[in-house]
Design a protein around this motif. Sequence first.
Motif, short mmCIF file in Angstrom:
data_model
loop_
_atom_site.label_atom_id
_atom_site.label_comp_id
_atom_site.label_asym_id
_atom_site.label_seq_id
_atom_site.Cartn_x
_atom_site.Cartn_y
_atom_site.Cartn_z
N ALA A 60 -32.51 -53.46 12.34
CA ALA A 60 -33.70 -53.62 11.50
C ALA A 60 -33.80 -52.54 10.43
CB ALA A 60 -34.95 -53.61 12.37
N SER A 61 -33.12 -51.42 10.64
CA SER A 61 -33.24 -50.29 9.71
C SER A 61 -32.37 -50.46 8.46
CB SER A 61 -32.84 -48.99 10.42
OG SER A 61 -31.49 -49.07 10.87
N VAL A 62 -31.47 -51.45 8.45
CA VAL A 62 -30.52 -51.56 7.32
C VAL A 62 -31.25 -51.79 6.01
CG1 VAL A 62 -28.73 -53.01 6.30
CG2 VAL A 62 -28.54 -52.29 8.67
N LYS A 63 -32.17 -52.75 5.96
CA LYS A 63 -32.88 -53.02 4.71
C LYS A 63 -33.64 -51.80 4.23
CE LYS A 63 -36.14 -56.13 2.44
NZ LYS A 63 -36.99 -57.34 2.55
N ASP A 64 -34.31 -51.08 5.15
CA ASP A 64 -35.06 -49.89 4.77
C ASP A 64 -34.16 -48.85 4.14
OD1 ASP A 64 -37.39 -51.03 5.69
OD2 ASP A 64 -37.30 -50.07 7.67
N ARG A 65 -32.95 -48.65 4.72
CA ARG A 65 -32.03 -47.66 4.18
C ARG A 65 -31.53 -48.07 2.79
NH1 ARG A 65 -29.44 -47.84 9.25
NH2 ARG A 65 -27.53 -48.58 8.26
N VAL A 66 -31.22 -49.36 2.63
CA VAL A 66 -30.73 -49.83 1.33
C VAL A 66 -31.81 -49.68 0.26
CG1 VAL A 66 -29.96 -51.86 0.04
CG2 VAL A 66 -29.04 -51.41 2.31
N MET A 67 -33.04 -50.09 0.59
CA MET A 67 -34.12 -50.01 -0.39
C MET A 67 -34.45 -48.54 -0.72
SD MET A 67 -34.51 -53.08 -1.10
CE MET A 67 -35.89 -52.89 -2.24
N ALA A 68 -34.33 -47.66 0.26
CA ALA A 68 -34.57 -46.24 -0.01
C ALA A 68 -33.52 -45.70 -0.96
CB ALA A 68 -34.57 -45.45 1.31
N GLU A 69 -32.26 -46.13 -0.78
CA GLU A 69 -31.20 -45.68 -1.67
C GLU A 69 -31.41 -46.22 -3.08
OE1 GLU A 69 -28.02 -43.49 -2.75
OE2 GLU A 69 -28.98 -43.53 -0.76
N VAL A 70 -31.87 -47.46 -3.19
CA VAL A 70 -32.17 -48.04 -4.50
C VAL A 70 -33.23 -47.21 -5.21
CG1 VAL A 70 -33.19 -50.03 -5.67
CG2 VAL A 70 -31.46 -50.39 -3.91
N ALA A 71 -34.25 -46.80 -4.47
CA ALA A 71 -35.34 -46.03 -5.07
C ALA A 71 -34.87 -44.66 -5.57
CB ALA A 71 -36.47 -45.85 -4.06
N ARG A 72 -33.80 -44.12 -4.93
CA ARG A 72 -33.31 -42.80 -5.33
C ARG A 72 -32.27 -42.86 -6.44
NH1 ARG A 72 -33.38 -41.87 0.36
NH2 ARG A 72 -31.17 -42.43 0.47
N THR A 73 -31.74 -44.07 -6.70
CA THR A 73 -30.64 -44.21 -7.66
C THR A 73 -31.17 -44.53 -9.04
OG1 THR A 73 -29.20 -45.04 -5.90
CG2 THR A 73 -28.51 -45.47 -8.18
N ARG A 74 -30.81 -43.73 -10.01
CA ARG A 74 -31.27 -43.94 -11.38
C ARG A 74 -30.64 -45.21 -11.93
NH1 ARG A 74 -29.88 -40.12 -16.61
NH2 ARG A 74 -31.19 -41.24 -18.12
N GLN A 75 -31.47 -46.08 -12.51
CA GLN A 75 -31.00 -47.34 -13.09
C GLN A 75 -30.74 -47.14 -14.57
OE1 GLN A 75 -30.51 -50.00 -10.88
NE2 GLN A 75 -30.93 -48.27 -9.54
N LEU A 76 -29.48 -47.18 -14.98
CA LEU A 76 -29.11 -46.95 -16.36
C LEU A 76 -29.06 -48.26 -17.14
CD1 LEU A 76 -26.22 -44.38 -15.85
CD2 LEU A 76 -28.61 -43.92 -16.38
N SER A 77 -29.34 -48.18 -18.42
CA SER A 77 -29.27 -49.36 -19.28
C SER A 77 -27.83 -49.86 -19.36
CB SER A 77 -29.75 -49.01 -20.70
OG SER A 77 -29.45 -50.07 -21.59
N PRO A 78 -27.62 -51.21 -19.34
CA PRO A 78 -26.27 -51.75 -19.46
C PRO A 78 -25.72 -51.70 -20.88
CG PRO A 78 -27.83 -53.55 -19.39
CD PRO A 78 -28.62 -52.28 -19.16
N LEU A 79 -26.55 -51.37 -21.87
CA LEU A 79 -26.11 -51.38 -23.25
C LEU A 79 -25.15 -50.23 -23.53
CD1 LEU A 79 -29.44 -52.17 -25.12
CD2 LEU A 79 -27.62 -53.75 -24.46
N LEU A 80 -24.07 -50.53 -24.21
CA LEU A 80 -23.13 -49.50 -24.64
C LEU A 80 -23.65 -48.82 -25.90
CD1 LEU A 80 -19.80 -51.45 -24.16
CD2 LEU A 80 -20.75 -49.74 -22.66
N PRO A 81 -23.22 -47.60 -26.16
CA PRO A 81 -23.65 -46.94 -27.40
C PRO A 81 -23.21 -47.73 -28.61
CG PRO A 81 -22.57 -45.40 -25.89
CD PRO A 81 -22.36 -46.77 -25.34
#
Length: 243
Positions: A60-81
Amino acid sequence: MSEIDIHHLGAAYALDALDARERAAFEAHYHECDICRDDVIQFRETLADIAGSAAVEPPASVKDRVMAEVARTRQLSPLLPEGVIDLAERRRRRRRFLAPALTAAAAAIVVVGASIIVTRDSQPAYADELAAVLAQPDGQIVTLADTRAGAEDGSFKVAWSATEGRLVLLGDALSVAPNDHAYELWLIDESGAHATYILDSASDGDVRAAIDLASQPTAWGITIEPEAGSPTPTGDVIFLGEV
């Protein structure tokens, strides 16, 4: 949508995660783009491997761990310079990020489907059939919806390609069909429902089949039929997917 945006839609296209506008724009583009076409083929081959895997219940803890990691990971724009337009450089960049992207796709399946993917190496022929279908420009896969109210009894997916002339049926985590009966896949087109005569009881909880594609479908359906088969459905459609 810019040219650069379109070049970053390959993974979402392979996962059937684009809206109608994005899908139309990408399909108009990727047949003429070697980079995007190669990406779609590679993503589909990876998804074919995932689809040919077994699913087991995770802690049961798998989803919680994945979502916690998502919250800590910076989401970068997919656009190239701006100014990055050299195709060879773009290909090198995309290859460098391909493995993490595929890992992310698998992680999404873990969270949404609440299952852990475990590789199954016992069905190379089936995996090859699925990969061949999804590698075609017209290859597509649809998940059939369970039509029974409140039912949570397994799942079915159908992949097919008119170019390849084949269809592949994927059933997972199913209840065994009643005695002397089997699950049957129906190809539904404008003239009605046509039996594929796959007829599998899912004795091990799964259904895996690859057969010739008889015609272009408008929908796919699953019923439970006598194990000898029937030219017309005798049972209710318990899974249905419109194309």
